[in-house]
Design a protein around this motif. Sequence first.
Motif, short mmCIF file in Angstrom:
data_model
loop_
_atom_site.label_atom_id
_atom_site.label_comp_id
_atom_site.label_asym_id
_atom_site.label_seq_id
_atom_site.Cartn_x
_atom_site.Cartn_y
_atom_site.Cartn_z
N ASP B 21 -2.54 12.94 4.28
CA ASP B 21 -2.52 12.23 3.07
C ASP B 21 -1.63 11.13 2.92
OD1 ASP B 21 -4.66 13.84 2.50
OD2 ASP B 21 -3.74 15.37 0.94
N SER B 22 -0.39 11.52 3.13
CA SER B 22 0.66 10.49 2.81
C SER B 22 0.53 9.27 3.61
CB SER B 22 2.06 10.86 2.99
OG SER B 22 2.23 11.68 4.27
N LEU B 23 0.00 9.28 4.85
CA LEU B 23 -0.24 8.10 5.72
C LEU B 23 -1.35 7.24 5.09
CD1 LEU B 23 -0.11 9.60 9.21
CD2 LEU B 23 1.44 7.96 8.28
N SER B 24 -2.44 8.06 4.65
CA SER B 24 -3.50 7.13 3.90
C SER B 24 -2.88 6.54 2.69
CB SER B 24 -4.81 7.83 3.77
OG SER B 24 -4.51 8.98 2.99
N LEU B 25 -1.85 7.19 1.83
CA LEU B 25 -1.36 6.70 0.46
C LEU B 25 -0.62 5.42 1.13
CD1 LEU B 25 -0.72 10.04 -1.48
CD2 LEU B 25 -2.14 8.35 -2.01
N ILE B 26 0.06 5.49 2.16
CA ILE B 26 0.92 4.47 2.43
C ILE B 26 0.26 3.30 2.84
CG2 ILE B 26 2.40 3.63 4.40
CD1 ILE B 26 3.57 6.63 4.62
N GLU B 27 -0.85 3.49 3.66
CA GLU B 27 -1.81 2.48 3.61
C GLU B 27 -2.36 1.69 2.71
OE1 GLU B 27 -2.82 1.09 6.80
OE2 GLU B 27 -4.51 -0.07 5.87
N GLU B 28 -2.76 2.67 1.52
CA GLU B 28 -3.61 2.15 0.43
C GLU B 28 -2.30 1.26 -0.51
OE1 GLU B 28 -5.71 4.05 -3.11
OE2 GLU B 28 -5.32 5.37 -1.64
N GLU B 29 -1.03 1.68 -0.35
CA GLU B 29 -0.06 1.06 -1.23
C GLU B 29 0.27 -0.33 -0.71
OE1 GLU B 29 3.75 3.12 -2.12
OE2 GLU B 29 4.21 1.44 -3.13
N ILE B 30 0.23 -0.42 0.76
CA ILE B 30 0.47 -1.62 1.12
C ILE B 30 -1.02 -2.43 1.16
CG2 ILE B 30 0.83 -2.68 3.46
CD1 ILE B 30 2.57 -0.55 4.37
N GLN B 31 -1.96 -2.05 1.01
CA GLN B 31 -3.08 -3.05 0.65
C GLN B 31 -3.08 -3.52 -0.59
OE1 GLN B 31 -5.27 -4.21 2.93
NE2 GLN B 31 -4.34 -3.02 4.66
N LEU B 32 -2.85 -2.73 -1.76
CA LEU B 32 -2.71 -3.00 -2.78
C LEU B 32 -1.50 -4.04 -3.32
CD1 LEU B 32 -3.24 0.59 -4.60
CD2 LEU B 32 -4.71 -1.64 -4.92
N LYS B 33 -0.38 -3.74 -2.35
CA LYS B 33 0.58 -4.69 -2.88
C LYS B 33 0.30 -6.29 -2.14
CE LYS B 33 4.38 -2.05 -4.11
NZ LYS B 33 5.85 -1.57 -3.71
N LEU B 34 -0.66 -6.11 -1.18
CA LEU B 34 -1.04 -7.46 -0.38
C LEU B 34 -2.16 -8.00 -1.39
CD1 LEU B 34 -1.00 -6.80 3.21
CD2 LEU B 34 0.80 -8.01 2.07
N ILE B 35 -2.84 -7.34 -2.03
CA ILE B 35 -3.64 -8.07 -2.88
C ILE B 35 -2.90 -8.70 -4.35
CG2 ILE B 35 -5.67 -7.65 -4.47
CD1 ILE B 35 -6.46 -5.19 -2.41
N LEU B 36 -2.20 -7.70 -4.72
CA LEU B 36 -1.25 -8.08 -5.65
C LEU B 36 -0.46 -9.50 -5.59
CD1 LEU B 36 0.50 -7.51 -8.24
CD2 LEU B 36 2.10 -6.38 -6.90
N GLU B 37 -0.01 -9.64 -4.11
CA GLU B 37 0.83 -10.88 -3.64
C GLU B 37 -0.11 -11.74 -3.84
OE1 GLU B 37 2.32 -10.34 0.25
OE2 GLU B 37 3.75 -12.14 -0.21
N ASN B 38 -1.41 -11.77 -3.43
CA ASN B 38 -2.40 -12.81 -3.54
C ASN B 38 -2.84 -13.36 -4.75
OD1 ASN B 38 -3.08 -13.35 -0.86
ND2 ASN B 38 -4.70 -11.50 -0.71
N SER B 39 -2.83 -12.30 -5.77
CA SER B 39 -3.09 -12.74 -7.18
C SER B 39 -1.86 -13.64 -7.78
CB SER B 39 -3.19 -11.58 -7.99
OG SER B 39 -4.42 -10.66 -7.51
N MET B 40 -0.63 -13.09 -7.42
CA MET B 40 0.42 -13.64 -7.95
C MET B 40 0.57 -15.09 -7.39
SD MET B 40 3.27 -10.62 -8.05
CE MET B 40 4.72 -11.85 -8.46
N CYS B 41 0.41 -15.32 -5.84
CA CYS B 41 0.34 -16.70 -5.34
C CYS B 41 -0.76 -17.40 -6.04
CB CYS B 41 -0.04 -16.41 -4.06
SG CYS B 41 1.29 -16.18 -3.09
N GLU B 42 -1.86 -17.05 -6.44
CA GLU B 42 -2.85 -17.85 -7.13
C GLU B 42 -2.24 -18.24 -8.31
OE1 GLU B 42 -7.29 -17.22 -6.75
OE2 GLU B 42 -6.87 -16.04 -5.20
#
Lengths: 123, 164
Positions: B21-42
């Motif tokens: 569970d924690s491994l999939s949550l880590i993956e999910e959190e990193i993905q969300l932060k990368l999407i967040l980074e894209n939104s902020m960059c735009e």
Amino acid sequence: MALHSAHKGKLISVIGDEDTCVGFLLGGVGEINKNRQPNFMVVDKNTAVSEIEDCFKRFIKRDDVDIILINQNIAEIIRHVIDNHNAPVPAVLEIPSKDHPYDASKDSILRRAKGMFNPDEML
Amino acid sequence: MVEIAEDLDRICTTLDKLTLDSLSLIEEEIQLKLILENSMCEGETHLAKARYIMGHKNVSALQLPTENSPEFSASIQTLSNEDEKLYGQKSFEICSIKKDEDKSVHDPIKWFGILVPQNLNYAQNMFKQALQWAIQAINVQTQLRETLIAIGQLKKVKANMFVK
């Protein structure tokens, strides 16, 4: 986005560089309360580390703040204070900034998770 | 002896599940932060365009309210509710307060002037989107934190069983 008529919501605080603060405040998270306390702090190259620490500690103590967004490069500067904050509320989220892309290896929670997967610990 | 072996087996199975569970949550959190980074960059790109049109000093921290500004309320706030997934911890969601609901709320875009370039509106929308991603990332982070605590506690129980 949910719309609620009665606003019993809490605040999102921001500690970040100029663009991060301008952006998120433009998004609508900014507030100046009755005591004239803002819920954001713009950090530039002249800001002292103690000022950032004090601001972070002040936000943690405020009961109207649920979330603190902080740029990862600024979080790195006050890492010892952030690592000491173990309470779930206010939640601290490290966000990337224009000059510093997101680095998962520096994230407080992810580093804690990595520690859990130490081969010696897994036995 | 058999009971202890059964308990140990159960603890190990739960630990395996929580670790996955924690491994999939880590993956999910990193993905969300990368999407967040894209939104902020735009959003930051649109801020830069607005700055080009309006002038460097007209889209900066100088326009943000200070301690001497009149008091006002945030138009984006958070609501929390207890979530079973988070072991009783709070999960957050964003709520938007309209001006007719609260008079002290106003549109932050007015800090930058009356006739602002469209890019400032685009930037505002991108940062509102970024806030949505940030809230999702926080919920995943809370879930991960609680999972890690549960793993830590189970490891202690397991270690105690070995001592016995």
